[in-house]
Design a protein around this motif. Structure first.
Motif, PDB file in Angstrom:
ATOM      1  N   VAL A  79       0.828  -1.207   0.000  1.00 53.39           N
ATOM      2  CA  VAL A  79       0.000   0.000   0.000  1.00 53.39           C
ATOM      3  C   VAL A  79       0.862   1.257   0.000  1.00 53.39           C
ATOM      4  O   VAL A  79       0.622   2.199  -0.765  1.00 53.39           O
ATOM      5  CB  VAL A  79      -0.916   0.009   1.252  1.00 53.39           C
ATOM      6  CG1 VAL A  79      -1.779   1.267   1.254  1.00 53.39           C
ATOM      7  CG2 VAL A  79      -1.779  -1.228   1.284  1.00 53.39           C
ATOM      8  N   GLU A  80       1.870   1.195   0.833  1.00 56.95           N
ATOM      9  CA  GLU A  80       2.724   2.380   0.982  1.00 56.95           C
ATOM     10  C   GLU A  80       3.415   2.685  -0.349  1.00 56.95           C
ATOM     11  O   GLU A  80       3.573   3.824  -0.765  1.00 56.95           O
ATOM     12  CB  GLU A  80       3.682   2.073   2.138  1.00 56.95           C
ATOM     13  CG  GLU A  80       4.938   2.850   2.282  1.00 56.95           C
ATOM     14  CD  GLU A  80       6.113   2.245   1.529  1.00 56.95           C
ATOM     15  OE1 GLU A  80       7.054   3.009   1.269  1.00 56.95           O
ATOM     16  OE2 GLU A  80       6.086   1.027   1.178  1.00 56.95           O
ATOM     17  N   ARG A  81       3.754   1.617  -1.084  1.00 59.56           N
ATOM     18  CA  ARG A  81       4.390   1.764  -2.395  1.00 59.56           C
ATOM     19  C   ARG A  81       3.404   2.371  -3.392  1.00 59.56           C
ATOM     20  O   ARG A  81       3.761   3.215  -4.211  1.00 59.56           O
ATOM     21  CB  ARG A  81       4.861   0.393  -2.882  1.00 59.56           C
ATOM     22  CG  ARG A  81       5.778   0.370  -4.060  1.00 59.56           C
ATOM     23  CD  ARG A  81       7.199   0.755  -3.724  1.00 59.56           C
ATOM     24  NE  ARG A  81       7.800  -0.074  -2.697  1.00 59.56           N
ATOM     25  CZ  ARG A  81       8.220  -1.331  -2.877  1.00 59.56           C
ATOM     26  NH1 ARG A  81       8.080  -1.923  -4.010  1.00 59.56           N
ATOM     27  NH2 ARG A  81       8.799  -1.983  -1.898  1.00 59.56           N
TER      28      ARG A  81
ATOM     29  N   ILE B   1       4.030   5.594  -5.582  1.00 56.51           N
ATOM     30  CA  ILE B   1       3.967   5.567  -7.054  1.00 56.51           C
ATOM     31  C   ILE B   1       3.042   6.679  -7.547  1.00 56.51           C
ATOM     32  O   ILE B   1       3.359   7.395  -8.501  1.00 56.51           O
ATOM     33  CB  ILE B   1       3.483   4.189  -7.552  1.00 56.51           C
ATOM     34  CG1 ILE B   1       4.573   3.147  -7.309  1.00 56.51           C
ATOM     35  CG2 ILE B   1       3.121   4.242  -9.021  1.00 56.51           C
ATOM     36  CD1 ILE B   1       4.143   1.720  -7.535  1.00 56.51           C
ATOM     37  N   LEU B   2       1.918   6.840  -6.860  1.00 57.93           N
ATOM     38  CA  LEU B   2       0.984   7.902  -7.255  1.00 57.93           C
ATOM     39  C   LEU B   2       1.637   9.272  -7.105  1.00 57.93           C
ATOM     40  O   LEU B   2       1.540  10.123  -7.985  1.00 57.93           O
ATOM     41  CB  LEU B   2      -0.276   7.835  -6.391  1.00 57.93           C
ATOM     42  CG  LEU B   2      -1.252   6.704  -6.717  1.00 57.93           C
ATOM     43  CD1 LEU B   2      -2.409   6.714  -5.746  1.00 57.93           C
ATOM     44  CD2 LEU B   2      -1.748   6.831  -8.150  1.00 57.93           C
TER      45      LEU B   2
ATOM     46  N   GLU C 234      12.229  10.330  -8.026  1.00 59.62           N
ATOM     47  CA  GLU C 234      13.032   9.153  -8.354  1.00 59.62           C
ATOM     48  C   GLU C 234      12.287   7.877  -7.950  1.00 59.62           C
ATOM     49  O   GLU C 234      11.725   7.804  -6.862  1.00 59.62           O
ATOM     50  CB  GLU C 234      14.354   9.225  -7.588  1.00 59.62           C
ATOM     51  CG  GLU C 234      15.436   8.343  -8.150  1.00 59.62           C
ATOM     52  CD  GLU C 234      16.060   8.928  -9.418  1.00 59.62           C
ATOM     53  OE1 GLU C 234      16.821   8.209 -10.055  1.00 59.62           O
ATOM     54  OE2 GLU C 234      15.779  10.103  -9.753  1.00 59.62           O
ATOM     55  N   ALA C 235      12.270   6.875  -8.832  1.00 59.23           N
ATOM     56  CA  ALA C 235      11.619   5.613  -8.495  1.00 59.23           C
ATOM     57  C   ALA C 235      12.646   4.639  -7.934  1.00 59.23           C
ATOM     58  O   ALA C 235      13.674   4.414  -8.535  1.00 59.23           O
ATOM     59  CB  ALA C 235      10.955   5.021  -9.739  1.00 59.23           C
ATOM     60  N   SER C 236      12.342   4.081  -6.773  1.00 55.61           N
ATOM     61  CA  SER C 236      13.280   3.139  -6.155  1.00 55.61           C
ATOM     62  C   SER C 236      12.633   1.767  -6.059  1.00 55.61           C
ATOM     63  O   SER C 236      12.890   1.000  -5.163  1.00 55.61           O
ATOM     64  CB  SER C 236      13.676   3.634  -4.765  1.00 55.61           C
ATOM     65  OG  SER C 236      12.505   3.786  -3.986  1.00 55.61           O
TER      66      SER C 236
ATOM     67  N   VAL D 264       0.330  -0.116 -11.236  1.00 53.13           N
ATOM     68  CA  VAL D 264      -0.512   0.896 -10.592  1.00 53.13           C
ATOM     69  C   VAL D 264      -0.987   1.946 -11.586  1.00 53.13           C
ATOM     70  O   VAL D 264      -2.177   2.272 -11.640  1.00 53.13           O
ATOM     71  CB  VAL D 264       0.238   1.552  -9.415  1.00 53.13           C
ATOM     72  CG1 VAL D 264      -0.580   2.702  -8.845  1.00 53.13           C
ATOM     73  CG2 VAL D 264       0.522   0.516  -8.340  1.00 53.13           C
ATOM     74  N   LEU D 265      -0.068   2.459 -12.389  1.00 51.23           N
ATOM     75  CA  LEU D 265      -0.434   3.605 -13.234  1.00 51.23           C
ATOM     76  C   LEU D 265      -1.052   3.209 -14.567  1.00 51.23           C
ATOM     77  O   LEU D 265      -1.888   3.930 -15.099  1.00 51.23           O
ATOM     78  CB  LEU D 265       0.799   4.480 -13.488  1.00 51.23           C
ATOM     79  CG  LEU D 265       1.362   5.176 -12.256  1.00 51.23           C
ATOM     80  CD1 LEU D 265       2.541   6.048 -12.650  1.00 51.23           C
ATOM     81  CD2 LEU D 265       0.304   6.003 -11.537  1.00 51.23           C
TER      82      LEU D 265
END
Lengths: 344, 370, 246
Positions: free
Chosen positions: A38-40, A44-45, A53-55, A64-65
């Motif tokens: 959920v936190e991810r 992401i949103l 930056e995406a980790s 998700v997107l």
């Protein structure tokens, strides 16, 4: 009943429902076959908004997107649109038994969609053809169901049965002649209803139509109250009944057509959700329309969560909404009988 | 997995013995009688030589053409059998086959129009035996001879070949074909047993891709073929038969090789590569998406060319290992089946060299550069 | 206020419902339209309202007309206030909903008829008399200067008939023009200034109430013996129109 309506100010109720719908939508972004914490999902949103930056693995971003977000938005718009259209139709037809399915719009629009798949490639033809045939079906039912001076419930419902059967037969004919490997699967999927092929592209087609027609319906919601009094009374109250009625019918058919383009035939939402909304806020369409839209949106998002997340195989959403809708409707019908025939 | 395969082989063995026991054949000649026991266990007796055949199961038409080596005796077929001939290799081998009537059945069903069928005056009609008896009872009532087939397994397929051989009077050819099927199968079983589990690529076969994503789970011919060719079918654990899934599920399975059906005419690997939402899938990242070839028939369901499909699949799944010489094997098989030699263009068309060009290893595996 | 000259109406190509009909009502006057059932009273009311256009002749209206239908089935559970506010639709734009101003106007109309306590009740739960009064409030909410009522008191019990007639009288006294249809000549006799008798499509009689509502005319209208009788009770003179059943 009335006291209860007044006890909660409408603006508060609407605010709560709005927040609830948003919560359901966000919560649904964290649901699915592919595990994303959920936190991810939240990050992401946020990263989509602020391009940080995406980790995390790129799959999670696309889940998700690119997969969940358009799908959740699609079911939100379709659910809201169908429930709104259903509530408006019930008002104009002066009959809480009416829904896009009962009066033949769904089967007409479904046939239009099937024709579009049979003869054209791509999506562009689906909405106009679904609209034309949906409208045709509704006009046919209308003219069968309403005598010159009086609308009768029985002949309306029977008219709906007749016209639906006709268009269903035409659709079956389409299935029969369709190329079994290259056209038929798309038609079959259409008829069972599914948001599985939701994409931003598809959403781009349908969303503006649903939003515009929905907004228009929302704006004329007071007119729907007046129309629900019947032609004579509405006319005597100074209303141009023909014009307003057609406006409502065109809007509801547009919404149904756009939903067909988005997810095929999704039944029962337009029939059942307005009843749930009526239990909350009563029959006044000024409140009923927005509340139906919000409830319908949450309802269909949740249904689609089940459709896409419960098993490895997709469950067609049309099956789920019918499984949930038919018993619910039967319950409401029974409850109505106990109350001596009064809808609320 | 091995145990399962072993079980399957045992089933094959007993199935075949049973078939040999129940198939009593006599050479068809003028005035002779042909007796066959079909897969529903019914005895079919045909008086005199068989001159007019109608096939309703889709792969059956091309099997008759192959085993008979001619299109003269086939007088009616399923329209979907014809779409596998039109524009494909069989129309070059047997151009007259395009004139065979295919209007006896419509759509996806198998219910023939009995009167249209009678007007073809068939000596025998081949029909499905496991999709309900209303598919064949009207034909029997109309006085037609009907032989019933069952669907799904290699064992059934081998029974078809046998029956066709008997009825067409081509027992020897049928036996040769069967022998080839069995040998290839044994060879592949040994080969895949030698591959460590960890090196078997996760594989996913799409029965449909364009309208929705239908995949093959366990209890499908495609599952058996993937296992036989040394792969792991990612859908086998959760799906039984064929079912539609969504993109998230595909991402979750993360197949290393994707196999696309030959049914959807316009479908190519490019559809998969172009799908933004599937770009995280290993098969997409490594460009290991392949469209199944279409030779004498679509290679997806069981048919006379199935051994070639296995060879092709095992090459695609294990490009780095010793592999079959597919061009050579195809040449042999086409001589055996149709008595024809393949031109280079025909070979490339069957294997879809053009459509699969953008996929990894394809040119190296099957290009005729060697 | 309302004047019709040689008016006539028929649905296309069908027989005339009425023809060659003239009438005129002024401000602060009540007109009763009498006739047996099926002689076109409701149609006539619709042409007066303007919902149906006259097929021939002319019509002059000195102000907007509010209509009170016979009690009809209501499909939805609207509250009384919801019902009354629909009377405002003339004053509300196509894409708007009624605002505070509209609601306070409607509450004022309810108060004017002494119905303010009903405002939040579901319309469906009201008695026939109450419903009829609410529909009058709805007509008033449209700020009309002429009220047209279709059989306003016919379906009511005696007490409610009295309330209804009193209400119409007091509206007249405030300067409202009132036109109602009725098949009870006694009602017309009690409150009307003018009366219109519809004998047949081409035959009608319009005039002051006392001149028109005479025994002979009524006998001809209903095909039954009807008497107008006068008597006094408690020092007050009354007149009543009663049928003589034999």
């Amino acid at each position: 009943m009335t006291e209860r309506h007044r006890a909660v100010p409408f603006s508060l109720l609407a605010g709560v429902l709005l927040a609830l719908t948003a919560a359901v939508a966000l919560f649904s972004l964290a649901i699915g076959r592919f595990p994303v914490p959920v936190e991810r999902v939240a990050r992401i949103l946020l990263s989509a908004l602020f391009s940080t930056e995406a980790s995390w693995p790129p799959q999670e971003t696309s889940v998700v997107l690119l997969i969940r977000l358009p799908r959740v938005l699609g079911s939100l718009l379709a659910g809201g649109g169908l429930a709104l259209a259903g509530a408006a139709l019930q008002g104009v037809f002066r009959n809480p038994l009416v829904g896009p399915q009962i009066i033949g719009v769904s089967s007409g629009a479904g046939f239009g969609g099937a024709v579009a798949i049979l003869f054209f490639d791509g999506l562009f033809a689906v909405i106009p053809l679904a609209f034309v045939f949906g409208l045709l079906a509704m006009v046919a039912v209308w003219s069968l169901g309403s005598g010159e001076r009086e609308e009768s419930l029985l002949s309306l419902v029977l008219g709906g049965v007749v016209i639906s059967a006709f268009f269903t037969a035409l659709t079956s004919l389409g299935q029969y002649v369709a190329d079994p490997y290259n056209k038929l699967p798309a038609i079959v999927m259409w008829l069972m209803g599914s948001f599985a092929s939701s994409s931003w592209e598809r959403l781009l087609f349908a969303a503006p139509v649903i939003c515009c027609a929905g907004t228009l319906l929302h704006l004329i919601r007071f007119r729907i109250n007046v129309l629900s009094l019947g032609q004579e009374e509405a006319e005597s109250l100074g209303m141009n009944v023909r014009r307003n009625r057609w406006l409502v019918l065109a809007c509801t058919t547009l919404i149904t057509a756009a939903t067909v383009a988005l997810a095929g035939i999704v039944g029962w939402v337009g029939l059942v959700v307005p009843h749930m909304a009526r239990m909350l806020v009563g029959s006044d369409h000024r409140k009923l329309l927005p509340v139906s839209a919000l409830l319908g949106a949450s309802y269909l998002i949740l249904m689609d969560d089940i459709a896409r997340g419960l098993t490895a195989a997709e469950i067609p959403i049309g099956i789920l909404t019918a499984l949930a809708g038919a018993p619910l409707f039967a319950f409401l019908l029974k409850k109505r009988q106990r109350k001596g025939g009064a809808w609320m | 997995m091995y145990r399962m395969l072993g079980n399957r082989l045992r089933v094959v063995g007993t199935g075949l013995c049973a078939l040999f026991l129940v198939c009593f054949l006599m050479s068809p000649g003028d005035g002779a009688q042909t007796v066959v026991t079909d897969q529903a266990g019914r005895e079919v007796v045909i008086e005199g030589p068989v001159k007019r055949i109608v096939t309703i199961p889709i792969p059956a038409a091309s099997m008759v053409l192959a085993i008979d080596g001619s299109s003269e005796r086939l007088v009616g077929m399923n329209p979907l059998s014809k779409t596998a001939i039109e524009g494909e290799i069989l129309s070059e081998f047997f151009p007259e086959a395009l004139r065979i009537r295919s209007d006896i059945v419509q759509g996806e069903g198998f219910q023939p129009n009995v009167e249209s069928l009678m007007s073809l005056a068939p000596d025998i009609v081949f029909q499905w035996g496991n999709f309900g008896d209303n598919l064949y009872i009207p034909l029997l009532d109309a006085g037609m001879k009907v032989a019933l087939f069952k669907y799904g397994t290699q064992e059934y397929l081998e029974g078809w070949i046998e029956t066709f051989g008997a009825i067409l009077g081509k027992q020897e050819k049928a036996a040769t074909i069967l022998d080839w099927h069995r040998k290839t199968r044994e060879q592949l079983t040994r080969r895949s047993e030698a591959i460590p589990d960890s090196e078997k690529p996760r594989t996913l076969y799409f029965l449909r891709f364009l309208a929705n994503y239908q995949v093959a789970g366990k209890n499908t011919h495609n599952d058996v073929s993937i296992v036989l060719s040394g792969g792991k079918n990612v859908a086998a654990e959760e799906i039984d038969g064929f079912a539609a899934v969504n993109e998230e599920q595909i991402l979750l399975w993360d197949p290393e090789v994707i196999l696309l059906n030959g049914f959807e005419r316009d479908l190519t690997p490019e559809h998969v590569y172009a799908n933004e939402r599937l770009k995280g899938v290993s098969a997409v990242k490594n460009r290991r998406v392949y469209k199944l070839p279409l030779g004498g028939y679509r290679w997806d369901p069981p048919n006379q060319e199935t051994p070639l499909m296995w060879m092709w699949m095992s090459s695609v799944l294990h490009p780095g290992r010793d592999r079959f010489d597919l061009p050579g094997e195809m040449e042999k098989a086409y001589t055996l089946l149709y008595g024809k030699t393949l031109s280079r263009a025909q070979y490339e068309h069957i294997l879809g060299m053009e459509r699969n060009r953008g996929s990894a290893h394809y040119e190296a595996l099957f290009g005729r550069a060697q | 206020m309302i004047t019709m000259k040689k008016g006539g109406f028929r649905y296309s190509r069908e027989n005339w419902i009425f023809r060659n009909l003239s009438l005129s009502v002024g401000e602060g006057e009540i007109l009763s339209i009498l006739g047996p059932n099926g002689k076109g009273k409701t149609t006539l009311l619709k042409t007066i309202q303007g919902v149906l256009p006259l097929s021939e002749g002319s019509m002059l209206r000195g102000g907007s007309v509010g209509y009170v239908p016979q009690i009809a089935a209501v499909s939805f559970g609207y509250t009384v206030l919801d019902m009354v506010v629909m009377g405002r639709s003339r004053h509300i734009g196509l894409f708007s909903s009624p605002g505070k101003h509209d609601f306070s106007a409607c509450r004022a109309c309810l108060e004017r008829l002494g119905l303010e306590t009903l405002a939040e009740r579901p319309f469906r739960t009201l008695s026939g008399g109450e419903r009829q009064m609410v529909l009058i409030a709805r007509a008033l909410a449209s700020e009309c200067r002429c009220l047209v009522l279709d059989e306003p008191a016919s379906a009511l019990d005696f007490r409610n008939q009295n309330t209804m007639l009193r209400t119409l009288q007091s509206l007249r006294d405030e300067g409202m023009t009132v036109i109602m249809s009725t098949h009870v000549p006694h009602h017309a006799n009690v409150i009307s200034d003018r009366a219109l008798l519809l004998f047949s499509p081409e035959e009608h009689l319009f005039g002051d109430c006392e001149d028109v509502l005479v025994d002979e005319n009524l006998r001809r209208l209903y095909g039954a013996d009807v008497r107008r009788i006068s008597f006094s009770s408690g020092g007050r003179g009354y007149s009543a129109v009663v049928p003589l059943f034999s």
